[in-house]
Design a protein around this motif. Structure first.
Motif, PDB file in Angstrom:
ATOM      1  N   ARG A  23       0.827  -1.201   0.000  1.00 19.93           N
ATOM      2  CA  ARG A  23       0.000   0.000   0.000  1.00 19.93           C
ATOM      3  C   ARG A  23       0.865   1.257   0.000  1.00 19.93           C
ATOM      4  O   ARG A  23       0.484   2.279  -0.566  1.00 19.93           O
ATOM      5  CB  ARG A  23      -0.916  -0.007   1.226  1.00 19.93           C
TER       6      ARG A  23
ATOM      7  N   ASP B 180       2.088   2.310  -3.585  1.00 21.31           N
ATOM      8  CA  ASP B 180       1.040   2.524  -4.580  1.00 21.31           C
ATOM      9  C   ASP B 180       1.403   3.711  -5.457  1.00 21.31           C
ATOM     10  O   ASP B 180       1.893   4.750  -4.973  1.00 21.31           O
ATOM     11  CB  ASP B 180      -0.295   2.771  -3.872  1.00 21.31           C
TER      12      ASP B 180
ATOM     13  N   SER C  44      -3.512  -1.382   6.751  1.00 15.26           N
ATOM     14  CA  SER C  44      -3.603  -1.911   5.388  1.00 15.26           C
ATOM     15  C   SER C  44      -5.021  -1.895   4.841  1.00 15.26           C
ATOM     16  O   SER C  44      -5.215  -1.765   3.630  1.00 15.26           O
ATOM     17  CB  SER C  44      -3.056  -3.340   5.355  1.00 15.26           C
TER      18      SER C  44
ATOM     19  N   HIS D  78      -6.661   5.264   4.551  1.00 13.16           N
ATOM     20  CA  HIS D  78      -5.304   5.377   4.027  1.00 13.16           C
ATOM     21  C   HIS D  78      -4.537   6.440   4.807  1.00 13.16           C
ATOM     22  O   HIS D  78      -4.922   7.609   4.844  1.00 13.16           O
ATOM     23  CB  HIS D  78      -5.329   5.725   2.538  1.00 13.16           C
TER      24      HIS D  78
ATOM     25  N   ASN E 160      -1.027   8.311   5.084  1.00 14.88           N
ATOM     26  CA  ASN E 160       0.192   8.621   4.341  1.00 14.88           C
ATOM     27  C   ASN E 160       1.137   9.373   5.261  1.00 14.88           C
ATOM     28  O   ASN E 160       0.912  10.539   5.617  1.00 14.88           O
ATOM     29  CB  ASN E 160      -0.133   9.458   3.100  1.00 14.88           C
TER      30      ASN E 160
END
Length: 362
Positions: A58, A61, A345, A349, A351
């Motif tokens: 992830r 990506d 996961s 999301h 970041n």
């Protein structure tokens, strides 16, 4: 089990290492007895590697790359790799084999996946989209250099590489005559486009895949067949499945021992007394594979005869003499980490790069 005097004899301890041994056989090669990563339960190690791999995928990506999270997970994977107990010489070999793989991954991504960004670092045409069928002066020079090197040294591979490198560099500085007979369209034109965002994605993927490689190697090196059998018994897997899996890994262990025996026998016969080309080294591998397969076939027959002599049947009830490894506080702490990684996961999301360094993703 009782003896003649009614005393209970202890069951064999298969997970404990005999006293005085520093290394123990794992799935591949061997590891140190007191390896830190091997102290975790096998199921915990497996779940930890799976969760780290999912979060790592992830993080790399393309739509939302996270290089800081990928680097943090790669450091965790590297710590697992260093704590797997692998011999330092074997670890260096794995690292050296990983470096060209990561370089090829980086170059392949840069060439075949052009990504626009704020700043274009490099833009150059690589392929025009068609193949030219013909002959050139540089091709004749390449053919002559390759043939001359073969007649001089009786080697082919190095001559091809040196001649190709010479003609590739020389054709860019000194264009010579060429005669084209036809053009055939093939694939689509390729342009080498390197931007700041594309470079960031390529570096993120290299960092992420290096972590995946290190964590996978750490899991394989730190695991033993006895631990696998004990974990399967804790999961209440049927006895025929456990017996089949244990036989497979036992045969793999014996195959590694047979390979070392055959290789030492070839060295004793001075198989490496002279420098050998790459093709001869491949033929040496073939000469090892033939007796190795023959020995494996003979061993399979011996194992079958031994099972029949002991009256083994696939459906019979057997004694559960393989002990299981208990769970410790360290294992439960790792399970908490696995749950956190599993949430990262599949949940919202997160970041890390956008949180700590948002300017790099603009």
């Amino acid at each position: 089990m009782k003896g003649s005097k009614g005393l209970r004899t202890p069951l064999p301890i298969f997970m404990d290492v005999p006293p005085g041994r520093r290394y123990v056989r794992s799935f591949i090669f061997s590891r140190r007895v007191n390896a830190p990563f091997a102290r975790f339960h096998l199921l915990v190690r497996f779940l930890l590697v799976i969760c780290i791999s999912i979060v790592q995928l992830r993080a790399i990506d393309v739509a939302r790359p996270d290089p800081l999270a990928a680097a943090l997970l790669s450091l965790l994977s590297l710590a697992m790799f260093l704590g797997s107990g692998m011999h330092s010489r074997v670890a260096r070999i794995y690292v050296l084999l990983t470096i060209p793989t990561l370089i090829s991954l980086f170059s392949t991504w840069i060439v075949f996946n052009p990504v626009l960004g704020r700043v274009t670092l490099l833009e150059a045409p690589v392929y025009s989209g068609h193949l030219d069928l013909g002959i050139s002066t540089w091709f004749l020079l390449w053919l002559g250099l390759t043939l001359g090197y073969f007649l001089w040294t009786r080697k082919v591979i190095l001559g091809l590489v040196l001649a190709a490198l010479f003609t590739f560099i020389g054709s860019h500085f000194l264009p010579l005559s060429a005669w084209t007979f036809a053009q055939v369209p093939f694939f689509h034109p390729l342009t080498l486009l390197v931007s700041d965002h594309g470079l960031l994605i390529a570096l993120t993927k290299v960092i992420g895949y290096s972590g995946l490689i290190f964590s996978t190697i750490a899991l394989v090196v730190s695991s033993r067949d006895a631990e696998l059998i004990g974990a399967l018994r804790q999961l209440r897997v049927p006895q025929p499945v456990i017996f089949f899996i244990s036989t497979v890994f036992r045969a793999l262990d014996l195959a590694l021992v047979d390979y070392q025996t055959i290789h030492q026998a070839q060295l004793a016969r001075a198989i490496n007394a002279r420098p050998r080309s790459f093709l001869r080294q491949l033929s040496d591998l073939a000469s090892i594979s033939v007796p190795l397969i023959a020995v494996m076939i003979r061993r399979s027959g011996e194992i079958g005869d031994a099972l029949m002599a002991r009256g083994y049947r696939i459906n019979q009830v057997t004694n559960d003499f393989y002990e299981t490894q208990p769970w410790s506080v360290m294992d439960w702490s790792a399970i908490v980490l696995c749950l956190l990684l599993f949430y990262l996961s599949l949940g919202t999301h997160f970041n890390l790069t956008a949180l700590l360094w948002p300017a790099i993703l603009v």
